[in-house]
Design a protein around this motif. Structure first.
Motif, PDB file in Angstrom:
ATOM      1  N   GLU A  10       0.854  -1.304  -0.031  1.00 36.20           N
ATOM      2  CA  GLU A  10      -0.144   0.359   0.093  1.00 36.20           C
ATOM      3  C   GLU A  10       0.761   1.228  -0.078  1.00 36.20           C
ATOM      4  N   THR A  11       1.981   1.021   0.758  1.00 32.16           N
ATOM      5  CA  THR A  11       2.731   2.640   0.650  1.00 32.16           C
ATOM      6  C   THR A  11       3.504   2.523  -0.854  1.00 32.16           C
ATOM      7  N   ILE A  12       3.772   1.357  -0.988  1.00 30.44           N
ATOM      8  CA  ILE A  12       4.627   1.445  -2.195  1.00 30.44           C
ATOM      9  C   ILE A  12       3.318   2.022  -3.251  1.00 30.44           C
ATOM     10  N   ASP A  13       2.678   1.213  -3.382  1.00 34.34           N
ATOM     11  CA  ASP A  13       1.556   1.847  -4.578  1.00 34.34           C
ATOM     12  C   ASP A  13       1.590   3.474  -3.871  1.00 34.34           C
ATOM     13  N   GLY A  14       0.740   3.652  -3.407  1.00 32.07           N
ATOM     14  CA  GLY A  14       1.107   5.562  -3.076  1.00 32.07           C
ATOM     15  C   GLY A  14       1.677   5.958  -3.864  1.00 32.07           C
ATOM     16  N   ILE A  15       3.471   5.929  -2.692  1.00 34.08           N
ATOM     17  CA  ILE A  15       4.512   6.824  -3.640  1.00 34.08           C
ATOM     18  C   ILE A  15       4.325   7.020  -5.360  1.00 34.08           C
ATOM     19  N   HIS A  16       3.887   5.483  -5.834  1.00 30.16           N
ATOM     20  CA  HIS A  16       3.695   5.027  -6.988  1.00 30.16           C
ATOM     21  C   HIS A  16       2.719   6.169  -7.608  1.00 30.16           C
ATOM     22  N   THR A  17       1.755   6.458  -6.964  1.00 27.42           N
ATOM     23  CA  THR A  17       0.270   6.874  -7.499  1.00 27.42           C
ATOM     24  C   THR A  17       0.551   8.953  -7.581  1.00 27.42           C
ATOM     25  N   ASP A  18       1.630   8.766  -6.455  1.00 23.01           N
ATOM     26  CA  ASP A  18       1.807  10.264  -5.826  1.00 23.01           C
ATOM     27  C   ASP A  18       3.014  10.832  -7.307  1.00 23.01           C
ATOM     28  N   ARG A  19       4.152  10.377  -7.410  1.00 23.14           N
ATOM     29  CA  ARG A  19       4.853  10.740  -8.475  1.00 23.14           C
ATOM     30  C   ARG A  19       3.924  10.556  -9.750  1.00 23.14           C
ATOM     31  N   MET A  20       2.980   9.769  -9.454  1.00 23.39           N
ATOM     32  CA  MET A  20       2.444   9.474 -11.402  1.00 23.39           C
ATOM     33  C   MET A  20       1.704  11.004 -11.701  1.00 23.39           C
ATOM     34  N   SER A  21       1.306  11.231 -10.208  1.00 21.68           N
ATOM     35  CA  SER A  21       0.047  13.070 -10.702  1.00 21.68           C
ATOM     36  C   SER A  21       0.854  13.481 -10.297  1.00 21.68           C
ATOM     37  N   THR A  22       1.845  13.535 -10.685  1.00 23.39           N
ATOM     38  CA  THR A  22       2.906  14.923 -10.025  1.00 23.39           C
ATOM     39  C   THR A  22       4.055  15.025 -10.877  1.00 23.39           C
ATOM     40  N   GLY A  23       3.884  14.316 -12.182  1.00 20.48           N
ATOM     41  CA  GLY A  23       4.793  14.127 -13.223  1.00 20.48           C
ATOM     42  C   GLY A  23       6.347  13.895 -12.510  1.00 20.48           C
ATOM     43  N   LEU A  24       6.269  13.567 -11.459  1.00 19.85           N
ATOM     44  CA  LEU A  24       7.373  13.809 -11.102  1.00 19.85           C
ATOM     45  C   LEU A  24       8.594  12.637 -11.341  1.00 19.85           C
ATOM     46  N   LEU A  25       7.545  11.202 -11.773  1.00 19.93           N
ATOM     47  CA  LEU A  25       7.680   9.875 -12.092  1.00 19.93           C
ATOM     48  C   LEU A  25       8.035  10.142 -13.597  1.00 19.93           C
ATOM     49  N   GLN A  26       7.523  10.958 -14.117  1.00 20.78           N
ATOM     50  CA  GLN A  26       8.383  10.995 -15.609  1.00 20.78           C
ATOM     51  C   GLN A  26       9.413  11.362 -15.726  1.00 20.78           C
ATOM     52  N   SER A  27       9.583  12.243 -14.484  1.00 25.79           N
ATOM     53  CA  SER A  27      11.318  12.925 -14.820  1.00 25.79           C
ATOM     54  C   SER A  27      12.268  11.739 -14.445  1.00 25.79           C
ATOM     55  N   TYR A  28      12.128  11.473 -12.995  1.00 21.89           N
ATOM     56  CA  TYR A  28      13.052  10.421 -12.524  1.00 21.89           C
ATOM     57  C   TYR A  28      13.304   9.234 -13.918  1.00 21.89           C
ATOM     58  N   ARG A  29      12.367   9.057 -14.657  1.00 17.73           N
ATOM     59  CA  ARG A  29      12.609   7.668 -15.619  1.00 17.73           C
ATOM     60  C   ARG A  29      13.113   8.829 -16.828  1.00 17.73           C
ATOM     61  N   GLY A  30      13.171   9.612 -17.223  1.00 12.59           N
ATOM     62  CA  GLY A  30      13.998  10.618 -18.789  1.00 12.59           C
ATOM     63  C   GLY A  30      15.926  10.348 -17.802  1.00 12.59           C
ATOM     64  N   LYS A  31      15.525  10.328 -16.541  1.00 17.62           N
ATOM     65  CA  LYS A  31      16.554  11.066 -16.019  1.00 17.62           C
ATOM     66  C   LYS A  31      17.634   9.691 -15.805  1.00 17.62           C
ATOM     67  N   ARG A  32      16.903   8.453 -15.496  1.00 15.69           N
ATOM     68  CA  ARG A  32      17.450   6.750 -15.871  1.00 15.69           C
ATOM     69  C   ARG A  32      17.465   6.412 -16.845  1.00 15.69           C
ATOM     70  N   ARG A  33      16.471   6.831 -18.115  1.00 15.94           N
ATOM     71  CA  ARG A  33      17.137   7.029 -19.440  1.00 15.94           C
ATOM     72  C   ARG A  33      18.999   7.235 -19.550  1.00 15.94           C
ATOM     73  N   ILE A  34      19.280   9.019 -19.240  1.00 20.55           N
ATOM     74  CA  ILE A  34      20.032   9.306 -19.570  1.00 20.55           C
ATOM     75  C   ILE A  34      21.123   8.659 -18.748  1.00 20.55           C
ATOM     76  N   SER A  35      20.795   8.277 -17.092  1.00 27.17           N
ATOM     77  CA  SER A  35      22.037   7.436 -16.975  1.00 27.17           C
ATOM     78  C   SER A  35      22.835   6.877 -17.328  1.00 27.17           C
ATOM     79  N   ALA A  36      21.894   5.432 -17.954  1.00 31.45           N
ATOM     80  CA  ALA A  36      22.215   4.270 -19.043  1.00 31.45           C
ATOM     81  C   ALA A  36      22.587   5.155 -20.300  1.00 31.45           C
ATOM     82  N   MET A  37      22.163   5.760 -20.955  1.00 30.15           N
ATOM     83  CA  MET A  37      23.104   6.374 -22.035  1.00 30.15           C
ATOM     84  C   MET A  37      24.721   6.430 -21.017  1.00 30.15           C
ATOM     85  N   LEU A  38      24.612   6.775 -20.308  1.00 28.80           N
ATOM     86  CA  LEU A  38      26.342   7.803 -19.923  1.00 28.80           C
ATOM     87  C   LEU A  38      27.177   5.835 -19.559  1.00 28.80           C
TER      88      LEU A  38
END
Length: 327
Positions: A243-271
């Motif tokens: 429940e805690t994990i899903d709550g964090i995930h939902t909050d980050r998805m609704s604020t756009g923070l999740l998409q930002s994190y995923r973009g940074k991860r793609r850059i990190s993987a490239m490097l």
């Protein structure tokens, strides 16, 4: 090496829900086949739907048991689960020491759970470079939840933060005051702390230690670190953790923070891949053909102390570029 025709057939099988195609594609990615770059364009439109969770922490904390219990909880919610478990490398074969059948036998016959064990191949961050691509394949296949369990090498296994949506750090009461030593490592990457084996003496003290250690971090971060107690082998506290994990995930998805994190991860993987590819090029320096460029003289001067190693590295790179070596 897989043929282009076979690769496309496997990708079609993956997108059609064929588990054998998924397994084969992960093997191809793991083998670093030259054709793996042809996979991403065919699956990229299917990515981004899975909830990706990292499970990390010191050895003996019960990460595998916790992963198994989390899978049980998600299955009760009718969610499909993919598990990538990174194990220590065998000193003989270089392969994984532990196997997925030994790790989580009760999930083996569930067609909505997929488990794959990997060797970390000596990676100091607890995961291997193949992890990013393997996560993509599980995501494209359609798993609702992907668990990434690190090898358990201690507080240095921080690479997982560049692979997942959130990080669960698992510790045990016996860790005691050593939680203080994690400030420069796992403390900063944790979204959720789990004090596992909470039936043991010292669990409440461990929770208090974590709260004390995270006070400064929490005051500087947008998110607050959650601390939960579990007894994973008996499923105690697991539903609350989900429940805690899903709550964090939902909050980050609704604020756009999740998409930002995923973009940074793609850059990190490239490097990360750039560093690996560059290291392969650097290995060419030991070849006779490269030594003919005069690089051997640089080695000699650095070895004898006539040249600063830092200056030597610049001369090597310049020689590689001047020679037309593809870097």
């Amino acid at each position: 090496m897989v043929s282009e025709e076979s690769l496309q057939a496997l990708i079609h099988g993956l997108l059609s829900g064929d588990r054998r195609s998924l397994s084969r594609l992960i093997s191809i990615v793991e083998s670093d086949d030259a054709k793996v770059e042809g996979i991403y364009p065919s699956i990229k439109d299917r990515l981004g739907k899975a909830e990706i969770i990292g499970i990390t922490g010191p050895p003996g904390a019960g990460k595998s048991t916790l992963s198994s219990s989390l899978a049980d909880s998600y299955r009760r919610m009718q969610k499909s689960v993919g598990i990538l478990a990174f194990d220590p490398s065998s000193p003989f074969s270089g392969g994984s020491v532990l196997g997925d059948r030994v790790r989580m036998q009760n999930h083996y016959l569930d067609d909505k759970v997929f488990i794959r064990s990997f060797s970390n191949r000596g990676a100091s961050g607890g995961v291997a470079p193949v992890a990013f691509d393997a996560i993509h394949l599980l995501d494209a296949f359609g798993f609702d939840v992907i668990l990434v369990e690190t090898v358990g090498v201690g507080q240095t296994e921080l690479d997982v933060v560049n692979l997942v949506d959130l990080v669960v750090v698992v510790v045990v009461p016996e860790s005691g005051d050593s939680i203080q030593s994690m400030k420069a490592g796992l403390m900063e990457v944790a979204d959720v702390f789990v004090v596992n084996k909470c039936d043991r003496l010292g669990a409440d003290r461990m929770v208090a230690n974590i709260k004390s250690a995270t006070n400064l971090i929490q005051s500087q971060a947008d998110d607050q670190v959650r601390i939960l107690k579990t007894q994973a082998d008996k499923a105690v506290g697991i539903d609350e953790l989900v429940e805690t994990i899903d709550g964090i995930h939902t909050d980050r998805m609704s604020t756009g923070l999740l998409q930002s994190y995923r973009g940074k991860r793609r850059i990190s993987a490239m490097l990360d891949w750039a560093r690996l590819d560059f290291n392969k090029k650097m290995n060419l320096i030991t070849n006779t053909a490269v030594h003919s460029m005069g690089i051997s003289k640089v080695f000699d001067k650095v070895e004898s102390g006539q040249l600063n190693p830092r200056e030597g590295s610049k001369l090597i790179l310049k020689a590689m570029v001047d020679s037309g070596l593809d870097i």
